[in-house]
Write an enzyme that holds these catalytic residues in place. Structure first.
Site, mmCIF file in Angstrom:
data_model
loop_
_atom_site.group_PDB
_atom_site.id
_atom_site.type_symbol
_atom_site.label_atom_id
_atom_site.label_comp_id
_atom_site.label_asym_id
_atom_site.label_seq_id
_atom_site.Cartn_x
_atom_site.Cartn_y
_atom_site.Cartn_z
ATOM 1 C CB SER A 2 -14.338 -18.633 -11.218
ATOM 2 O OG SER A 2 -15.368 -17.679 -11.164
ATOM 3 C CB ALA A 3 -10.486 -21.035 -13.971
#
Ligand code: SAH
Length: 219
Positions: free
Chosen positions: A62-63
């Protein structure tokens, strides 16, 4: 040319300025667990960009904004027992383990055996202790009852739906909290607090689907 250290500092400034990063303890953990060790060799140049990155097997890490937001929302404390569903690269798992400390415990269930292996290797290469971490291969869509009850449950793949009858909820302690992306395609990050039974939608997100008995069907 901006070096990677400059990029890292730029990332932390951005996370703080946008308030995705709120507390010192989460920032400290994100500084200790270096994202660079959790992205594939060919993507190292993007380690400190605010973007999800493919880690193989159709999955992504994920970011940083999303990771920071989830860690803040989970309100983790030393000694807590945490279940993660979806180890992926092992990045979030390592962060959870640092936040609960050596007196705490993180159990992470990963569906893809190769990713469970990768997660362990990444955590070791990042210099994070595996002493309080257990990574298991299996379908975690219904949680992991033998390890219950948990103070916190973090689901890092999208659940099709979440209601009070979901087996994950039964595995929470009475003041436990669960955080999960819920929905198809674009999801809402949902925080469930068992103490008051409150379910809040807190952020629109896009995660890969959770595949399994209580997840989506495999294509
Ligand atoms: N937390 C990870 C990112 C998760 S990506 C990180 O920090 O890198 C979502 C992960 O969930 C993928 O690795 C995927 O294989 C896994 N997954 C999907 N369905 C699952 C299930 N039913 N049980 C366990 N893991 C699952």
């Amino acid at each position: 040319m901006a070096g990677r250290e400059d990029e890292k500092e730029r990332m932390f400034r951005f996370l703080r300025d946008t308030s995705f990063l709120k507390t010192e303890k989460v920032e400290k953990a994100m500084r200790k667990v270096d994202r660079e060790f959790f992205v594939p060799e060919s993507e190292k140049g993007f380690a400190y960009y605010d973007t999800a990155i493919p880690v193989g097997y159709g999955q992504t890490i994920s970011a940083p904004t999303v990771v920071a937001f989830m860690l803040e929302a989970l309100d983790l404390r030393e000694g807590m027992r945490v279940l993660e569903v979806g180890a992926g690269s092992g990045y979030n798992c390592a962060l959870l383990s640092v936040l609960v400390g050596q007196k705490g415990r993180v159990l992470s269930v990963e569906r893809v055996p190769e990713l469970a292996k990768l997660a362990k290797a990444n955590i070791a290469s990042a210099g994070i202790s595996m002493n309080n971490i257990e990574i298991m291969v299996g379908d975690g869509s219904g949680g992991y009852p033998p390890g219950a009850p948990y103070d916190r449950i973090a689901v890092t793949a999208a659940l099709p739906s979440l209601d009070l009858g979901h087996p994950l909820i039964a595995q929470l302690k009475k003041d436990g909290k669960l955080l999960a992306p819920v929905g198809s395609y674009v999801q809402d990050l949902v925080l469930f607090e068992k103490k008051n039974g409150k379910m809040s939608r807190i952020l629109p997100v896009m995660f890969v689907p959770l595949i399994g008995k209580y997840g989506f069907r495999e294509e």
